[in-house]
Write a protein that holds these residues in place. Structure first.
Motif, PDB file in Angstrom:
ATOM      1  N   GLY A   1      -5.289   2.775  -5.050  1.00 56.43           N
ATOM      2  CA  GLY A   1      -6.182   3.780  -4.400  1.00 56.43           C
ATOM      3  C   GLY A   1      -6.439   4.907  -5.204  1.00 56.43           C
ATOM      4  O   GLY A   1      -7.520   5.370  -5.404  1.00 56.43           O
TER       5      GLY A   1
ATOM      6  N   ARG B   1       0.887  -1.175  -0.015  1.00 59.12           N
ATOM      7  CA  ARG B   1      -0.073   0.011   0.145  1.00 59.12           C
ATOM      8  C   ARG B   1       0.752   1.193  -0.154  1.00 59.12           C
ATOM      9  O   ARG B   1       0.426   2.347   0.102  1.00 59.12           O
ATOM     10  CB  ARG B   1      -1.086   0.135   1.297  1.00 59.12           C
ATOM     11  CG  ARG B   1      -1.768  -0.968   1.479  1.00 59.12           C
ATOM     12  CD  ARG B   1      -2.779  -0.947   2.679  1.00 59.12           C
ATOM     13  NE  ARG B   1      -2.094  -1.105   3.718  1.00 59.12           N
ATOM     14  CZ  ARG B   1      -1.694  -1.933   4.438  1.00 59.12           C
ATOM     15  NH1 ARG B   1      -2.059  -3.380   3.943  1.00 59.12           N
ATOM     16  NH2 ARG B   1      -1.108  -1.978   5.489  1.00 59.12           N
TER      17      ARG B   1
ATOM     18  N   TRP C   1      -4.356   5.290   4.917  1.00 60.38           N
ATOM     19  CA  TRP C   1      -4.876   4.429   3.581  1.00 60.38           C
ATOM     20  C   TRP C   1      -6.285   3.960   4.560  1.00 60.38           C
ATOM     21  O   TRP C   1      -6.983   4.029   3.616  1.00 60.38           O
ATOM     22  CB  TRP C   1      -3.895   3.347   3.766  1.00 60.38           C
ATOM     23  CG  TRP C   1      -4.257   2.422   2.481  1.00 60.38           C
ATOM     24  CD1 TRP C   1      -3.876   2.495   1.387  1.00 60.38           C
ATOM     25  CD2 TRP C   1      -5.477   1.224   2.488  1.00 60.38           C
ATOM     26  NE1 TRP C   1      -4.394   1.603   0.325  1.00 60.38           N
ATOM     27  CE2 TRP C   1      -5.531   0.881   1.028  1.00 60.38           C
ATOM     28  CE3 TRP C   1      -6.231   0.923   3.319  1.00 60.38           C
ATOM     29  CZ2 TRP C   1      -6.375  -0.181   0.558  1.00 60.38           C
ATOM     30  CZ3 TRP C   1      -7.029  -0.128   2.856  1.00 60.38           C
ATOM     31  CH2 TRP C   1      -7.113  -0.797   1.805  1.00 60.38           C
TER      32      TRP C   1
ATOM     33  N   ASP D   1       0.147   4.667  -2.733  1.00 61.43           N
ATOM     34  CA  ASP D   1      -0.711   3.466  -3.306  1.00 61.43           C
ATOM     35  C   ASP D   1      -1.528   3.774  -4.385  1.00 61.43           C
ATOM     36  O   ASP D   1      -2.357   4.893  -4.603  1.00 61.43           O
ATOM     37  CB  ASP D   1      -1.914   3.359  -2.086  1.00 61.43           C
ATOM     38  CG  ASP D   1      -2.560   2.037  -2.661  1.00 61.43           C
ATOM     39  OD1 ASP D   1      -2.304   1.535  -3.485  1.00 61.43           O
ATOM     40  OD2 ASP D   1      -3.725   1.787  -2.239  1.00 61.43           O
TER      41      ASP D   1
ATOM     42  N   TYR E   1      -4.142   8.773  -0.488  1.00 60.92           N
ATOM     43  CA  TYR E   1      -3.731   7.949  -1.408  1.00 60.92           C
ATOM     44  C   TYR E   1      -2.303   8.181  -2.067  1.00 60.92           C
ATOM     45  O   TYR E   1      -1.307   7.402  -1.809  1.00 60.92           O
ATOM     46  CB  TYR E   1      -4.587   7.275  -2.448  1.00 60.92           C
ATOM     47  CG  TYR E   1      -5.558   6.229  -1.917  1.00 60.92           C
ATOM     48  CD1 TYR E   1      -5.394   5.361  -0.894  1.00 60.92           C
ATOM     49  CD2 TYR E   1      -6.953   6.564  -2.235  1.00 60.92           C
ATOM     50  CE1 TYR E   1      -6.629   4.392  -0.433  1.00 60.92           C
ATOM     51  CE2 TYR E   1      -8.082   5.850  -1.902  1.00 60.92           C
ATOM     52  CZ  TYR E   1      -7.801   4.721  -0.878  1.00 60.92           C
ATOM     53  OH  TYR E   1      -8.768   4.021  -0.607  1.00 60.92           O
TER      54      TYR E   1
END
Length: 360
Positions: A272, A81, A231, A269, A264
Motif C-alpha cells: 500500500g 497486510r 487498511w 503494509d 498504510y
C-alpha cells in the motif's frame, strides 16, 4: 504437540532427518530463520502414493492436506497486510505449489467450502504478485463448485474474481453494465467476514450508478471511511484520490494519497505504501518536478523490493524512472533503468509488459 496419527512433532522430525541421512529426502536450502524443509524424491513420492492407495487412506490423507492448507492461508491472509507481511509472503511462496494441489483437490472433490475458503484468502496474494491469469482461473473454478460456503468467503471470491476479470482484460473499465451487474451480485456482508478490499463495493456501485459528483457516491465513500480496518480506510482514500486526479484536482489527489500513506505505514503494509508513493510520483511529474518524482518513485521501488514481489509493477516503476531521467537529459541514468526494466520483462510471463518495454 500431537499429530493426527498420535505421533509427536519430535517423532516426525526424527523420521525426516533419518530419511534425509539415507538420501531418501533432500534438504531444501532456506534462510537462517526459516524452518527446515525437505524435498521428496519422485520415486519415493510415487511409492508413498501407492502405499496410501493400497491401504485405502489416500483420500483421507489428501483431505487432511487440503484442510491444513486451507487453515494456513486463512491464518496468513490478514498478515499479508501487516508489519510481518514479508515473512508470510515468503511462506506462501514456499507453500504455493502445495496450496494449489489442495485447491485443485477440493474442486475435483466438489468441496465448495474448502475451495472457496482457499481462493478467498489466496486471491489477494495472486493479485499482488501480478499472477492475474492464475488468479482468474482459480477464483473462477472455485466459484463454479456447487455447495454451501461461508457467505463472507464467497463474497470475497466474487469481488476478487471481478478484479481479475478486469486485470486480464476480460472486462474493460468502461464496460459499465457487466461490471455493475457483477458488483450487484456480490452480497453485502459484515466487514469482519470479508477481505477489506471489498470496502470499495459501495463506492464502485454508486460511481457507476450516479457518477463521481453525485450525492450517493459521496455518501458511499464516507461510509467506507468508517470501516473498522485502517487498511480499508487507506484503500478508500486512494480510490477517492485517483478519481480526484482524473478530474484534474491534483491537490485533492496528493492530500488523499498522503493520508492513505500514513495509514498504510501504521499497519505496516509495504504494498500500500508503494502504491501511494507511485501516486505522488506521478503527480510530481505532472507538476514538472522531475527530481521529486524520481525520489518518490525510488521510495516506491524500495518498498516493492523489500516486499520481494518482483512482478510487473516493479517493471513499470523502472520504466517511470527511465522516462524521468530521459526527460532530465541524463541518458546514462535513463539507460541504466531501461536495462533493468528490459531484464525484468524478459523474465515476465506478460506479453503486454514485454511489448511496453520494447516500445519505450
Amino acid at each position: 504437540m500431537s499429530l493426527p496419527d498420535g505421533s509427536t512433532v519430535t517423532d516426525a522430525e526424527d523420521v525426516l532427518a533419518a530419511l534425509a541421512d539415507k538420501s531418501l529426502l533432500q534438504l531444501v536450502d532456506t534462510g537462517p530463520d526459516e524452518p527446515t524443509r525437505y524435498r521428496m524424491l519422485e520415486t519415493l513420492r510415487e511409492y508413498g502414493l501407492e502405499r496410501l492407495q493400497d491401504d485405502g487412506s489416500l483420500l483421507d490423507t489428501r483431505r487432511r492436506h487440503a484442510r491444513f492448507q486451507r487453515d494456513l492461508v486463512e491464518r496468513a491472509a490478514p498478515r499479508l497486510r501487516g508489519h510481518d507481511q514479508i515473512g508470510w509472503y515468503r511462506r506462501l511462496d514456499r507453500e504455493h505449489d502445495d496450496i494449489l494441489v489442495a485447491l485443485r483437490f477440493a474442486i475435483e472433490q466438489g468441496d465448495a467450502d474448502t475451495a472457496v475458503r482457499i481462493a478467498a484468502e489466496l486471491g489477494w496474494y495472486w493479485l499482488v504478485h501480478d499472477d492475474h491469469e492464475e488468479a482468474y482461473a482459480a477464483l473462477d473454478a472455485a466459484l463454479a463448485v456447487p455447495g454451501r460456503t461461508p457467505l463472507g468467503a464467497r463474497a470475497t471470491v466474487q469481488g476478487l474474481h471481478l478484479v481479475a476479470r478486469i486485470a486480464t482484460d476480460r472486462l474493460q473499465f468502461d464496460d459499465r453494465e457487466p461490471i455493475l451487474q457483477a458488483l450487484q451480485a456480490i452480497p453485502d456482508v459484515p466487514p469482519s467476514q470479508t477481505h477489506p478490499l471489498l470496502v470499495l463495493l459501495g463506492p464502485c456501485r454508486a460511481l457507476l450508478d450516479g457518477g463521481p459528483t453525485g450525492p450517493a457516491f459521496a455518501a458511499a465513500v464516507e461510509a467506507a471511511l468508517d470501516h473498522p480496518d485502517p487498511w480499508a480506510r487507506a484503500t478508500t482514500l486512494v480510490f477517492r484520490a485517483q478519481l480526484a486526479e482524473n478530474r484534474g484536482d491534483v491537490t485533492a489527489q496528493r492530500t488523499g494519497v498522503t493520508q492513505a500513506l500514513e495509514l498504510y505505514r501504521a499497519v505496516g503494509d509495504r504494498w500500500g505504501q508503494s502504491m501511494c508513493w507511485q501516486g505522488l510520483a506521478h503527480t510530481s511529474r505532472l507538476l514538472g518536478d522531475l527530481r521529486r518524482s524520481i525520489a518518490e518513485y525510488e521510495r516506491a521501488l524500495g518498498l516493492v523490493e523489500e516486499l520481494g514481489v518482483h512482478g510487473n509493477d516493479e517493471i513499470q516503476l523502472q520504466l517511470q524512472m527511465f522516462d524521468n531521467y530521459r526527460r532530465l537529459g541524463d541518458p546514462v541514468a535513463a539507460q541504466r533503468w531501461y536495462d533493468r526494466a528490459r531484464a525484468g520483462a524478459e523474465r515476465s510471463r506478460s506479453t503486454e509488459v514485454r511489448a511496453v518495454v520494447a516500445l519505450a
